[in-house]
Design a protein around this motif. Structure first.
Motif, short mmCIF file in Angstrom:
data_model
loop_
_atom_site.label_atom_id
_atom_site.label_comp_id
_atom_site.label_asym_id
_atom_site.label_seq_id
_atom_site.Cartn_x
_atom_site.Cartn_y
_atom_site.Cartn_z
N ASN A 631 0.81 -1.22 0.00
CA ASN A 631 0.00 0.00 0.00
C ASN A 631 0.85 1.27 0.00
O ASN A 631 0.47 2.28 -0.60
CB ASN A 631 -0.94 -0.01 1.21
CG ASN A 631 -2.01 1.05 1.12
OD1 ASN A 631 -2.65 1.20 0.09
ND2 ASN A 631 -2.20 1.79 2.20
N ASP A 632 2.02 1.23 0.65
CA ASP A 632 2.87 2.42 0.68
C ASP A 632 3.88 2.46 -0.47
O ASP A 632 4.68 3.38 -0.58
CB ASP A 632 3.61 2.51 2.02
CG ASP A 632 4.53 1.31 2.26
OD1 ASP A 632 4.69 0.46 1.34
OD2 ASP A 632 5.10 1.21 3.37
N GLY A 633 3.89 1.42 -1.33
CA GLY A 633 4.75 1.42 -2.50
C GLY A 633 6.19 1.03 -2.24
O GLY A 633 7.01 1.07 -3.16
N ARG A 634 6.54 0.62 -1.03
CA ARG A 634 7.94 0.28 -0.73
C ARG A 634 8.31 -1.09 -1.31
O ARG A 634 9.49 -1.36 -1.57
CB ARG A 634 8.18 0.29 0.77
CG ARG A 634 8.14 1.67 1.41
CD ARG A 634 8.49 1.58 2.89
NE ARG A 634 9.83 1.03 3.09
CZ ARG A 634 10.27 0.58 4.27
NH1 ARG A 634 9.47 0.62 5.33
NH2 ARG A 634 11.50 0.10 4.38
N LEU A 687 -4.04 -4.01 3.40
CA LEU A 687 -3.97 -2.54 3.41
C LEU A 687 -2.97 -2.04 4.44
O LEU A 687 -2.41 -0.95 4.28
CB LEU A 687 -5.35 -1.96 3.69
CG LEU A 687 -6.39 -2.13 2.57
CD1 LEU A 687 -7.73 -1.55 3.01
CD2 LEU A 687 -5.92 -1.46 1.30
N ASP A 688 -2.77 -2.81 5.52
CA ASP A 688 -1.82 -2.39 6.55
C ASP A 688 -0.60 -3.30 6.49
O ASP A 688 -0.70 -4.51 6.44
CB ASP A 688 -2.47 -2.47 7.95
CG ASP A 688 -2.91 -3.88 8.28
OD1 ASP A 688 -3.45 -4.57 7.38
OD2 ASP A 688 -2.70 -4.30 9.43
N GLY A 689 0.57 -2.72 6.48
CA GLY A 689 1.80 -3.49 6.54
C GLY A 689 2.11 -4.23 5.26
O GLY A 689 1.74 -3.82 4.16
N TYR A 690 2.84 -5.37 5.41
CA TYR A 690 3.35 -6.11 4.27
C TYR A 690 2.96 -7.58 4.36
O TYR A 690 3.77 -8.47 4.14
CB TYR A 690 4.88 -5.96 4.21
CG TYR A 690 5.34 -4.53 4.30
CD1 TYR A 690 5.07 -3.62 3.27
CD2 TYR A 690 6.01 -4.06 5.43
CE1 TYR A 690 5.47 -2.30 3.36
CE2 TYR A 690 6.42 -2.73 5.52
CZ TYR A 690 6.14 -1.86 4.48
OH TYR A 690 6.53 -0.55 4.56
N LYS A 691 1.68 -7.82 4.67
CA LYS A 691 1.17 -9.18 4.75
C LYS A 691 0.66 -9.60 3.37
O LYS A 691 -0.24 -8.97 2.80
CB LYS A 691 0.06 -9.26 5.78
CG LYS A 691 0.52 -8.95 7.20
CD LYS A 691 -0.60 -9.08 8.22
CE LYS A 691 -1.67 -8.02 8.03
NZ LYS A 691 -2.69 -8.06 9.10
N ASN A 715 9.16 -8.32 7.05
CA ASN A 715 9.46 -7.59 8.28
C ASN A 715 9.83 -6.13 7.99
O ASN A 715 9.78 -5.68 6.85
CB ASN A 715 10.55 -8.30 9.07
CG ASN A 715 11.86 -8.43 8.28
OD1 ASN A 715 12.15 -7.60 7.41
ND2 ASN A 715 12.62 -9.45 8.59
N ALA A 716 10.23 -5.42 9.05
CA ALA A 716 10.54 -3.99 8.91
C ALA A 716 11.73 -3.75 8.00
O ALA A 716 11.86 -2.66 7.42
CB ALA A 716 10.80 -3.39 10.30
N GLN A 717 12.60 -4.74 7.84
CA GLN A 717 13.74 -4.61 6.93
C GLN A 717 13.39 -5.06 5.51
O GLN A 717 14.26 -5.23 4.67
CB GLN A 717 14.92 -5.45 7.45
CG GLN A 717 15.57 -4.90 8.71
CD GLN A 717 14.70 -5.11 9.94
OE1 GLN A 717 14.13 -6.19 10.11
NE2 GLN A 717 14.59 -4.09 10.78
N LEU A 718 12.08 -5.27 5.28
CA LEU A 718 11.56 -5.68 3.98
C LEU A 718 12.13 -7.03 3.53
O LEU A 718 12.37 -7.27 2.34
CB LEU A 718 11.84 -4.62 2.91
CG LEU A 718 11.26 -3.22 3.19
CD1 LEU A 718 11.47 -2.31 2.00
CD2 LEU A 718 9.78 -3.29 3.55
#
Length: 885
Positions: A631-634, A687-691, A715-718
């Motif tokens: 959702n954030d494009g990262r 929509l939230d996070g990277y699930k 995770n937070a380190q992608l």
């Protein structure tokens, strides 16, 4: 000289054969040529009315000729007794040989490579290990020094420039060649002995063909008229009890050749029809068959020492039709090397027949056929002297979505020499599909047809089955008794001839897309916009349409270089990432190859290429790479399916991009390490996070093969954490997972053996807390649905069984009220894409072969056709801009 008499030169060659103890190969080749040449002269004679005489010596030789032939036969017999090497060489010329890498080959019509050839270029090497060419095909086996490469686009080229294009290729890995590829080309003319293998990667490898007999391949013929040589050098004669041929009805089957090596015991059956009524074997079933009456599946090879092994279906080898005969190779586990003879037991043989004039089987269904009816009929079919009688038909199904008629013949006796085991049908008039014929253990021929179809509706009145031919079974068991071949000694691995890379032609790089054709209209992307793309020949137009505008009128945002098929809008709506491909239309549908990843800020002068993927295999049809963005494009996660998978390998690979690389432009994909054999299909981020939610199934025998829903969290380190199976149910197929709005769980379409056809259960699952709840059952759909952003509605496409001519409904189902609304009904309603607006008030969908884009306001039912006001082309993508962006 009278051509009815053998010449003195011809006889002198036999005398020479008698005198020679160990003839040279050239001598034997010359002898074979003389034999065939003389036979041609004899058979070309004409008598009486001038018609050619049949090719059989007994019909054409005058009496005096037999005196001379008799002398020649004495020479042959003498040579058999005293000069076995001559006849052994003849056996190598005329019979079958066995090559471990290839199988049985006809020695007199097959050529093989003189030697393996390796080319070295650009730090790599490629070896052509083996090859054969015969009147039907040319096959090459390749070995790469590192990872095997696809062979799409390979060809063979003669010194005069004649070109033979690749017909087919596949991975063929073995213990000794883990990076192998097998290539098939058309047959080569007999005078083509030099040829070059060319691959698009640049390899140009010269090859030379020689006759198989010159390559020293020993004969594997069972009926070779000479003793076999044992591994210890001693000789053994064929046993007196040998029975290599069996006649069943008008079918003659011979155990033609046999060989044993470390990979197994190999036998070759040859079947020939002695009449013109039927053809040995069957396209799908082969020659050797299970006895259908008693389910005798004991296809067995045994020896005189009491050892026996069964044939495994996993080692199935295709039959080889050659003119009026059929060759069936079979491979069994290894038997004892001390055996003197083998016995092959076959439960039954299969054959087919084609009628000169089609037969017909007719039944009167009446004006309103219903389930449970039993209809009386009285029809007889006379097939190859057998009477097949049908007296009744039954109707089964629910009468709404399915109604099947089934006819059973009176039983045939298993004591018959010939049993009719099914009818080859043409499509009955008024039937869409799902008709056929078979056979049961009671000896009854079964004929059936589905009477309700989405196109034809419900069939009534007369139903006629056109019958083009029949399947035949000759019940056994049959036993062949033959001398046991000795264990083949592995030939030493030949050292390849090394050729340099001076003629290596590096693969040309693709012509880059001209990026300066980019144009931006200045129209800003708004929250709530519906965005879609229209693909042209060289560029793609990006449009936006907003519900607040009159009649949802699309406006051009930008013209982008290349054929764009997927987008992601940056959160600030000032730029986008997108995938470009080469649009291909084949077999009635379109897809995209050679994907490239771009990023664009609208204010820039042109897009920036982030990565270009290698073009996939021509053997794989479909878009080679599909992606989804967080959702954030990262993060962008993609599934790559444009390659021909190796044995046991899933047909797709999954990877991801960490888009901090946008700043540098140096983007490299990382790949997920999925469990072996796990094939992943559609996926989406929460929509939230990277699930990441995915649908998948194992294709390598793990579990039952039922579909499950899988989950990966970055995770937070992608970086991806361990993959999880959220459903893990062997008995239930879960498909089409859709996130619930809060991300706590998801919905899926569920079905099992108890779920009726064209129905599915809507199931709800949890993620952190494993829970599974069946919400309701929905009928008549393809198990694909779209959930609205508010989680209150879903849409799916359904068939209407009693509608006229393939009518389809786009259905809206309210999960709170359980009410159904038909949004659209059309015979061309095949959806290519669909999406709810962020406020769940509109549904946009692409249909009619990507030519039409419609939007429906769900409350009022008002429809907007957006494709009428944009340039002509394929609509490749649509999505709504999230209101929170």
């Amino acid at each position: 000289m009278n051509n009815n008499f053998p010449s003195n030169i011809w006889i002198s060659k036999f005398e020479a054969a008698y005198l020679l103890a160990d003839p040279e190969e050239g001598f034997v080749l010359g002898l074979r040529h003389s034999l065939l040449e003389h036979a041609e002269k004899l058979t070309a004679k004409s008598v009486g009315n001038g018609k050619p005489v049949q090719k059989a010596f007994v019909h054409i030789f005058p009496r005096k000729t037999w005196v001379v032939i008799g002398l020649a036969l004495v020479v042959l017999v003498t040579a058999f007794i005293f000069h076995q090497p001559v006849l052994a060489a003849l056996g190598r010329l005329f019979g079958f040989g066995y090559l471990p890498e290839i199988g049985f080959v006809q020695l007199d019509t097959t050529r093989v490579l003189r030697n393996p050839v390796t080319q070295e270029a650009e730090g790599s090497s490629l070896t052509v290990l083996y090859g054969l060419t015969d009147p039907d095909q040319t096959i090459l086996w390749l070995s790469f020094d590192d990872e095997a490469q696809p062979a799409d686009g390979a060809w063979l080229e003669t010194p005069t420039g004649e070109r033979f294009n690749l017909l087919y290729w596949n991975w063929e890995t073995t213990r000794t060649n883990p990076e192998g590829v097998r290539l098939e080309f058309p047959a080569l003319a007999a005078d083509i002995n030099q040829i070059t293998l060319a691959l698009p990667q640049g390899w140009r490898i010269p090859l030379e063909w020689i006759p198989a007999a010159q390559a020293g391949i020993p004969s594997a013929e069972i009926n070779a008229p000479y003793p076999t040589t044992q591994a210890n050098g001693t000789s053994s004669s064929p046993i007196e009890t040998s029975q290599p041929c069996i006649q069943a009805s008008e079918l003659q089957v011979c155990l033609k050749a046999a060989q044993m090596d470390e990979q197994g015991a190999h036998v070759l059956l040859e079947a020939v029809s002695l009449g013109n009524q039927f053809t040995p074997g069957s396209l799908f079933w082969g020659l050797a068959e299970t006895n259908p009456f008693n389910y005798d599946i004991k296809l067995q090879l045994s020896d005189d020492l009491g050892n026996s092994v069964l044939y495994s279906e996993s080692s199935f080898e295709a039959t080889q039709p050659e003119g009026d005969r059929l060759l069936q190779p079979l491979t069994f586990p290894v038997l004892s090397t001390d055996a003197k003879y083998w016995t092959l037991r076959v439960p039954a043989f299969r054959a087919t027949t084609v009628f000169v004039e089609p037969l017909e089987l007719t039944i009167d269904l009446g004006s309103d056929p219903q389930p449970g009816q039993v209809l009386s009929i009285n029809q007889e079919l006379n097939i190859l002297g057998q009477t097949i009688r049908f007296t009744q038909a039954t109707l089964e199904g629910d009468g709404v979505t399915s109604l099947r008629v089934k006819l059973l013949s009176e039983p045939q006796s298993e004591n018959q020499d010939l049993v009719i085991a099914g009818l080859d049908l043409s499509k009955p008039e008024g039937i869409d599909d799902r008709y056929g014929s078979g056979f049961n253990s009671q000896g009854q021929v079964v004929v059936f047809s589905e009477l309700i179809g989405p196109i034809s509706g419900k069939k009534t009145e007369l139903l006629t089955f056109p019958i083009l031919g029949a399947q035949i079974i000759l019940p056994g068991p049959f036993e062949f008794v033959v001398p046991a071949p000795s264990l083949a000694v592995d030939s030493p691995v030949e050292t390849p001839v090394i050729v340099d890379g001076s003629n290596f032609i590096p693969q040309p790089t693709p012509t880059p897309i001209t990026l300066d054709s980019y144009q931006y209209s200045g129209r800003a992307i708004q929250a709530g916009d519906l965005l879609f793309t229209v693909v042209g020949e060289d560029d793609t137009s990006l449009y936006a349409a907003h519900p607040s505008s009159d009649d949802f009128v699309p406006e051009l945002i930008a013209t982008l270089p290349g054929q764009v098929y997927q987008f992601y809008i940056h959160p600030d709506r000032l730029g986008l990432d997108y995938l470009v491909g080469e649009k291909v239309s084949e077999d009635g549908f379109s897809f995209y190859r050679s994907p490239q990843l771009f990023s664009l800020r609208f204010a820039d002068s042109q897009p920036q290429q982030l990565f270009a993927f290698q073009r996939g295999s021509d053997q794989v049809k479909g878009t080679e790479l599909l992606a989804t963005w967080s959702n954030d494009g990262r993060l962008m996660v993609f599934s790559s399916t444009g390659f021909f998978p190796k044995p046991g390998e899933a047909p797709n690979k999954m990877g991801w991009f960490d888009f901090t690389c946008r700043d540098t432009g140096n983007c490299q994909p990382e790949y997920l390490q999925l469990p072996a054999g796990l094939a992943i299909n559609p996926f989406e981020f929460s929509l939230d996070g990277y699930k990441l939610l995915m649908q998948g199934r194992y294709i390598n025998g793990v579990g039952s093969g039922a579909g499950d829903i899988f989950f990966i969290n970055f995770n937070a380190q992608l970086q991806p954490e361990a993959i999880q199976n959220l459903t893990n149910s062997d008995q239930v197929d879960e498909e089409s997972p859709q996130w619930l709005p809060d991300g706590s769980g998801f919905l899926s379409a569920c079905s099992d053996d108890q779920t009726p056809n064209n129905e599915y259960n809507l199931c709800q699952h949890g993620v952190s807390i494993r829970q599974n709840e069946t919400l309701l059952r929905l009928p008549f759909n393809m198990h694909q649905f779209e959930l609205s952003p508010d989680g209150k509605m879903l849409v799916d496409l359904i068939f209407v069984p009693d509608a006229i001519k393939s009518q389809r409904n786009l259905r809206l189902f309210n999960l709170e009220t359980r009410q159904t609304t038909t949004l659209m009904q059309n015979s061309d309603l095949y959806l290519d894409a669909q999406s709810f607006s962020p406020d769940s008030q509109y549904l946009g969908f692409v249909w009619d072969g990507s030519r039409k884009l419609s939007v429906i306001q769900l409350e009022s039912g008002k429809e907007y056709n957006l494709s009428d006001s944009v340039k002509t082309g394929a609509i490749s993508w649509l999505s709504w801009v999230h209101i929170a962006q």
